[in-house]
Every structure is written in C-alpha cells, then in structure tokens.
Design a protein around this motif. Structure first.
Motif, PDB file in Angstrom:
ATOM      1  N   HIS A   1      11.906 -16.394 -15.965  1.00  0.00           N
ATOM      2  CA  HIS A   1      12.846 -17.187 -16.755  1.00  0.00           C
ATOM      3  C   HIS A   1      12.202 -18.420 -17.377  1.00  0.00           C
ATOM      4  CE1 HIS A   1      12.895 -19.124 -12.819  1.00  0.00           C
ATOM      5  NE2 HIS A   1      13.438 -20.186 -13.363  1.00  0.00           N
ATOM      6  N   GLU A   2      10.962 -18.722 -16.974  1.00  0.00           N
ATOM      7  CA  GLU A   2      10.230 -19.827 -17.586  1.00  0.00           C
ATOM      8  C   GLU A   2       9.163 -19.339 -18.560  1.00  0.00           C
ATOM      9  OE1 GLU A   2       8.777 -22.232 -14.402  1.00  0.00           O
ATOM     10  OE2 GLU A   2      10.763 -23.040 -13.910  1.00  0.00           O
ATOM     11  N   GLY A   3       9.182 -18.027 -18.858  1.00  0.00           N
ATOM     12  CA  GLY A   3       8.276 -17.472 -19.852  1.00  0.00           C
ATOM     13  C   GLY A   3       6.893 -17.131 -19.357  1.00  0.00           C
ATOM     14  N   ARG A   4       6.689 -17.094 -18.035  1.00  0.00           N
ATOM     15  CA  ARG A   4       5.382 -16.793 -17.471  1.00  0.00           C
ATOM     16  C   ARG A   4       5.236 -15.309 -17.165  1.00  0.00           C
ATOM     17  NH1 ARG A   4       6.007 -21.301 -12.836  1.00  0.00           N
ATOM     18  NH2 ARG A   4       7.820 -19.950 -12.554  1.00  0.00           N
ATOM     19  N   ASP A   5       4.049 -14.761 -17.403  1.00  0.00           N
ATOM     20  CA  ASP A   5       3.741 -13.383 -17.034  1.00  0.00           C
ATOM     21  C   ASP A   5       3.504 -13.330 -15.532  1.00  0.00           C
ATOM     22  OD1 ASP A   5       2.755 -10.543 -17.886  1.00  0.00           O
ATOM     23  OD2 ASP A   5       1.210 -11.328 -16.540  1.00  0.00           O
ATOM     24  N   VAL A   6       4.288 -12.499 -14.825  1.00  0.00           N
ATOM     25  CA  VAL A   6       4.227 -12.469 -13.358  1.00  0.00           C
ATOM     26  C   VAL A   6       4.296 -11.031 -12.848  1.00  0.00           C
ATOM     27  CG1 VAL A   6       5.282 -14.752 -13.058  1.00  0.00           C
ATOM     28  CG2 VAL A   6       6.749 -12.721 -13.204  1.00  0.00           C
ATOM     29  N   PRO A   7       3.749 -10.778 -11.654  1.00  0.00           N
ATOM     30  CA  PRO A   7       3.994  -9.492 -11.000  1.00  0.00           C
ATOM     31  C   PRO A   7       5.427  -9.445 -10.508  1.00  0.00           C
ATOM     32  CG  PRO A   7       2.803 -10.950  -9.533  1.00  0.00           C
ATOM     33  CD  PRO A   7       2.900 -11.668 -10.849  1.00  0.00           C
ATOM     34  N   VAL A   8       5.951  -8.248 -10.295  1.00  0.00           N
ATOM     35  CA  VAL A   8       7.349  -8.093  -9.876  1.00  0.00           C
ATOM     36  C   VAL A   8       7.412  -7.135  -8.695  1.00  0.00           C
ATOM     37  CG1 VAL A   8       9.705  -7.577 -10.612  1.00  0.00           C
ATOM     38  CG2 VAL A   8       8.051  -8.407 -12.286  1.00  0.00           C
ATOM     39  N   MET A   9       8.178  -7.515  -7.666  1.00  0.00           N
ATOM     40  CA  MET A   9       8.306  -6.691  -6.467  1.00  0.00           C
ATOM     41  C   MET A   9       9.666  -6.899  -5.836  1.00  0.00           C
ATOM     42  SD  MET A   9       6.297  -7.115  -2.833  1.00  0.00           S
ATOM     43  CE  MET A   9       6.794  -6.155  -1.394  1.00  0.00           C
ATOM     44  N   HIS A  10      10.196  -5.855  -5.233  1.00  0.00           N
ATOM     45  CA  HIS A  10      11.390  -5.987  -4.397  1.00  0.00           C
ATOM     46  C   HIS A  10      10.938  -6.460  -3.006  1.00  0.00           C
ATOM     47  CE1 HIS A  10      15.018  -4.971  -6.486  1.00  0.00           C
ATOM     48  NE2 HIS A  10      14.457  -3.915  -7.051  1.00  0.00           N
ATOM     49  N   ALA A  11      10.595  -7.741  -2.927  1.00  0.00           N
ATOM     50  CA  ALA A  11      10.058  -8.297  -1.685  1.00  0.00           C
ATOM     51  C   ALA A  11      11.143  -8.810  -0.752  1.00  0.00           C
ATOM     52  CB  ALA A  11       9.084  -9.430  -2.008  1.00  0.00           C
ATOM     53  N   CYS A  12      12.400  -8.711  -1.159  1.00  0.00           N
ATOM     54  CA  CYS A  12      13.489  -9.199  -0.303  1.00  0.00           C
ATOM     55  C   CYS A  12      14.446  -8.097   0.127  1.00  0.00           C
ATOM     56  CB  CYS A  12      14.253 -10.313  -1.014  1.00  0.00           C
ATOM     57  SG  CYS A  12      15.225 -11.374   0.090  1.00  0.00           S
ATOM     58  N   GLY A  13      14.166  -6.861  -0.281  1.00  0.00           N
ATOM     59  CA  GLY A  13      15.000  -5.748   0.158  1.00  0.00           C
ATOM     60  C   GLY A  13      16.244  -5.503  -0.660  1.00  0.00           C
TER      61      GLY A  13
ATOM     62  N   GLY B   1       0.791  -1.218   0.000  1.00  0.00           N
ATOM     63  CA  GLY B   1       0.000   0.000   0.000  1.00  0.00           C
ATOM     64  C   GLY B   1       0.825   1.271   0.000  1.00  0.00           C
ATOM     65  N   LEU B   2       2.128   1.156  -0.192  1.00  0.00           N
ATOM     66  CA  LEU B   2       3.004   2.329  -0.201  1.00  0.00           C
ATOM     67  C   LEU B   2       2.751   3.190  -1.435  1.00  0.00           C
ATOM     68  CD1 LEU B   2       6.312   0.570   0.873  1.00  0.00           C
ATOM     69  CD2 LEU B   2       5.078   2.282   2.213  1.00  0.00           C
ATOM     70  N   PRO B   3       2.965   4.496  -1.336  1.00  0.00           N
ATOM     71  CA  PRO B   3       2.781   5.352  -2.513  1.00  0.00           C
ATOM     72  C   PRO B   3       3.783   5.047  -3.626  1.00  0.00           C
ATOM     73  CG  PRO B   3       3.706   6.596  -0.667  1.00  0.00           C
ATOM     74  CD  PRO B   3       3.280   5.274  -0.122  1.00  0.00           C
ATOM     75  N   TYR B   4       4.896   4.401  -3.271  1.00  0.00           N
ATOM     76  CA  TYR B   4       5.884   4.026  -4.288  1.00  0.00           C
ATOM     77  C   TYR B   4       5.892   2.516  -4.520  1.00  0.00           C
ATOM     78  CZ  TYR B   4       8.562   3.559   0.081  1.00  0.00           C
ATOM     79  OH  TYR B   4       8.976   3.243   1.350  1.00  0.00           O
ATOM     80  N   ALA B   5       4.765   1.857  -4.255  1.00  0.00           N
ATOM     81  CA  ALA B   5       4.659   0.408  -4.457  1.00  0.00           C
ATOM     82  C   ALA B   5       4.788   0.061  -5.941  1.00  0.00           C
ATOM     83  CB  ALA B   5       3.327  -0.100  -3.917  1.00  0.00           C
ATOM     84  N   SER B   6       5.306  -1.119  -6.194  1.00  0.00           N
ATOM     85  CA  SER B   6       5.461  -1.591  -7.571  1.00  0.00           C
ATOM     86  C   SER B   6       4.129  -2.030  -8.156  1.00  0.00           C
ATOM     87  CB  SER B   6       6.433  -2.777  -7.606  1.00  0.00           C
ATOM     88  OG  SER B   6       6.390  -3.423  -8.858  1.00  0.00           O
ATOM     89  N   GLN B   7       3.926  -1.672  -9.417  1.00  0.00           N
ATOM     90  CA  GLN B   7       2.800  -2.194 -10.198  1.00  0.00           C
ATOM     91  C   GLN B   7       3.321  -2.889 -11.453  1.00  0.00           C
ATOM     92  OE1 GLN B   7      -0.117   0.876 -10.886  1.00  0.00           O
ATOM     93  NE2 GLN B   7      -0.211   1.465  -8.740  1.00  0.00           N
ATOM     94  N   VAL B   8       4.587  -3.232 -11.420  1.00  0.00           N
ATOM     95  CA  VAL B   8       5.278  -3.794 -12.581  1.00  0.00           C
ATOM     96  C   VAL B   8       4.895  -5.253 -12.780  1.00  0.00           C
ATOM     97  CG1 VAL B   8       7.567  -4.428 -13.484  1.00  0.00           C
ATOM     98  CG2 VAL B   8       7.201  -2.194 -12.399  1.00  0.00           C
ATOM     99  N   ARG B   9       4.809  -5.645 -14.031  1.00  0.00           N
ATOM    100  CA  ARG B   9       4.696  -7.051 -14.404  1.00  0.00           C
ATOM    101  C   ARG B   9       5.844  -7.377 -15.347  1.00  0.00           C
ATOM    102  NH1 ARG B   9       0.194  -9.407 -12.596  1.00  0.00           N
ATOM    103  NH2 ARG B   9       0.636 -11.281 -13.824  1.00  0.00           N
TER     104      ARG B   9
END
Length: 417
Positions: A101-113, A89-97
C-alpha cells in the motif's frame, strides 16, 4: 446434530485441501485480494447460498443462506496475506511478489494462516448448506479483507454490511496458531489486544555533517524519543496492566555526512483496556512533543494515527456455551484455556458496532509430535508462529478441525430443525 453435519466432511476434504494449497501458492496483499475473493464467491454460489455479494469494503465477500425462522448467525474469516518471503520449502510455497500500500515491491506470503481461515469457512458453509434439514435460521458468511492493516472490518461496516444484509445476533470467528494441530484454545473477556499504529514525524533543521551547530538534529531527537518511549510501560502503566510499545520503523537521512531535516518513526501500541490505551497514546505524544521542544525544533512533531483495532472481547457467557459444544464434539482433552494474546484482530469491530456478543477461539496448526519434542527440550519459542516466513499449518488435521469448529459453533446458536 454437529456429528450428522460434519459426517459429510470426508466427501469434500480433498477438494478443500487442494483449494487451500492453491490459495497458499497465490497469496494477495490487503485490499488486493481480487482473485481470492472471486474464488470464495464462486464456491458460495455453487453451495447454493441465496445471496452472494462481492466488493463489500472493496474486496470483501458476503454470503447469505436463509433457512426458515430462527436466529441470524455470522461466521467470519479473513483472507489477506503479508509482505513476507516464504521459507517453508513446501511444494506449494508462494513465489509471488506484489506492490504494497506504500508502493514498494515486496514478497507475498500467507504467513498468518488466513488462507486456512478462508478455506475452513468455505468448508463449513458447504456442509451447512448441504444440511439444511438439521437447523433453522439465517447463516451470514463474511470473508473479510485487510485484517493485516486493521481496516477491513471497519471498511465492510462502512460499506453498509449490516444495512444490506441481515444483522447477526452473534459473531463467530477463529484463528489458527502455533498450538498442536487438532487442539482448540479459548479465553473469555479480552482475549486479544487493541492495536494502534502511529506515523510520527520529527522536524529538525538540516545541515552539513561537519557543522552540527547549524542543525537541529532529528536523528538525535528520534534516538531520544525511542529510548524514552520504553519508559511508558515500565513507569507509567500499572504492573497489573498489560501494554506494549514498539518502534518498528525509524527512517532519516540519505547520506552519512548530511544531517537531515526530519526523522520518521513507525510506532505500534498494544493494550487491553480503554483507559490504558488512552494513557499510552497520550504519553507518546507528550514525549515526542517535549523532545522536540527540548531540541529547539522550529516545528512541532506530526502525529498520524493510522490503523486501529479495538480489544477483542470474547463474550464470557457465549464463549462458555460454545466451548461446551466443542468439548462435547471433540472431547475435553482437545480443549485448552489460553492466556491473553498481545496480537490483535479487527473482528471485534463487527460485534462492537452491533452491540452483540463475539466468540473467538484459536486452533492449532503445528505437527503435534514436533510441539511435544520442543516442549520436552524447552524449545517452544523456536517453533514457527504467525508472521514467520517458516509458518505454514500442516494441512491435516488442521483443516478438518477448523471446518468442524465453525460448524459446531454455528449450530450452537442456530435453531434446531
């Protein structure tokens, strides 16, 4: 000396915070980190590094800052993101997809810091470049890609990292985690587990769902393998040792009335010693082979061991010296010993290849008051941790602590001016 160098941090803190939010908003998956790599390289050049190279190990970045005779010290940070949908819910949250590496469309987030790791190393590099009169030696800054696939460190080494650039005498790195912000945690010896990933294929014989007698059912075979694998840690690993075997993926079939001809399992293993690592790997192969034979499979199982990282060993003597410098700089009250962590990190590859010490520590990224309340209410397990869609370090004091820790660690091993 560290106080003199870090005294300049307020001058760049806002710039670093903005950079962090930009990286968090624009994450990139492993070996696709081209935008991030370009931004990191640009900042090293602007800081005055003598040599900056991109594309090491495909997307890695290396900077060299030479400052007279003295030791070569390596600072390392990773910067890849995960296929996770952000829910902070951060104002700078990722909305990237993205496409994995297996060719799947996925959401992307810096979830590990890793975005915080990269920015803290950027800040440390800037401060050390501004303070050349305080130290001597060579600073090797390594931004490593693809840590989440456990192939980035090996990829940089195989691409000539230590042939093309100065060989360090020590490797230093850190990881943000669910500790109170501003706190530094450390361990000595094996601090993080070795990791091995296996793609296992069990071969059966397909048939109509109404005629099981005409099949060799790989779904039943896979179910028995999954159940039996849980006995490895319980009955084959000594109680004094630590190991984890996880089946994180099981895929078979396309329709409920069709018995498929194969089942695929994704298996992850965590261990701390080479002997237990070999024991567990061998046991997995033995169990899968035996189940295939017992089921009458016409073909033996296929084993594809993919991502692999050695146990991360934080050299005891070098760690004690570095932690003593942390205590002097931050105060002993902000330093805490930690137990072994079953998660893994491929930073250990660098020191292992060169046979030089590695020092690795953790630092907190969670709001301190939130952690204290959770501790009082016995709810620590409910706090977001690495790889959670809710994990995002508070910017401060996380960022400043991470920058200062890298500066202090580097100055512990660089020569005095």
């Amino acid at each position: 000396m560290s106080k003199t160098v870090t005294a300049q941090l307020p001058e760049i803190r806002d710039e670093l915070a903005a950079f962090y939010k930009d990286l968090h908003r624009n994450p990139e998956l492993s070996l696709q980190e081209t935008r991030t790599a370009g931004l990191l390289a640009k900042r090293l050049r602007e800081a005055g590094f003598d040599e900056v190279a991109e594309g090491i190990g495909l997307t890695g970045v290396v900077g060299v800052l030479r400052n007279g005779e003295g030791p070569v010290v390596m600072l390392r940070a990773d910067f890849d993101a995960l296929p996770v949908e952000e829910k902070t819910g951060l104002p700078y949250a990722s909305q990237v997809r993205g496409v994995d590496h297996e060719g799947r469309d996925v959401p992307v987030m810096h979830a590990c810091g890793h975005d915080m790791h990269a920015v803290c190393l950027t800040g440390a590099a800037m401060l050390l470049a501004r303070s050349r009169d305080q130290w001597r030696g060579t600073l090797l800054v390594v931004f490593q890609p693809a840590e989440e696939l456990a192939v980035g460190a090996r990829g940089m080494v195989d691409d000539g990292l230590f042939e093309r650039f100065p060989k360090p005498e020590i490797v230093l790195g850190q990881h943000v985690g669910p500790l109170p912000a501003g706190v530094i945690g450390y361990g000595t010896g094996p601090v993080m587990a070795a990791a091995d990933s296996l793609d296992l294929t069990l071969h059966g014989r397909g048939a109509h769902g109404s005629r099981p007698e005409a099949s060799v059912d790989p779904v039943l075979m896979a179910a028995n393998v999954v159940t039996r694998l849980q006995g490895i840690v319980a009955r084959e690993v000594p109680p004094a040792e630590t190991a984890v075997v996880t089946v994180g993926r099981l895929q078979a079939g396309t329709k409920d009335n069709i018995i498929p001809d194969k089942a695929e399992l994704g298996i992850n293993v965590r261990t701390f010693t080479p002997a237990i690592r070999d024991k567990v790997r061998n046991a997995i192969e033995r169990i899968a082979t035996a189940e295939s034979q017992a089921s009458g499979a016409a073909e033996p199982p296929e084993f594809a061991w993919t991502g692999s990282a050695p146990a991360l060993v934080s050299d005891p003597e070098a760690t004690q010296a570095t932690v003593a410098a942390f205590a002097e700089h931050f105060g002993q009250q902000r330093i805490m010993p930690m137990p072994q962590v079953n998660a893994s990190e491929d930073v250990g590859v660098f020191g292992e290849v060169l046979d030089v010490p590695t020092v690795f520590w953790f630092w907190g990224g969670l709001d301190t008051e939130t952690v204290l309340v959770a501790l009082q209410e016995d709810r620590l397990d409910e706090l977001p941790s690495n790889h959670s869609p809710h994990f995002a370090p508070v910017v401060e004091p996380t960022l400043s602590t991470g920058v200062e820790a890298l500066v202090v660690a580097a100055l512990t091993w660089l020569a005095d001016s």
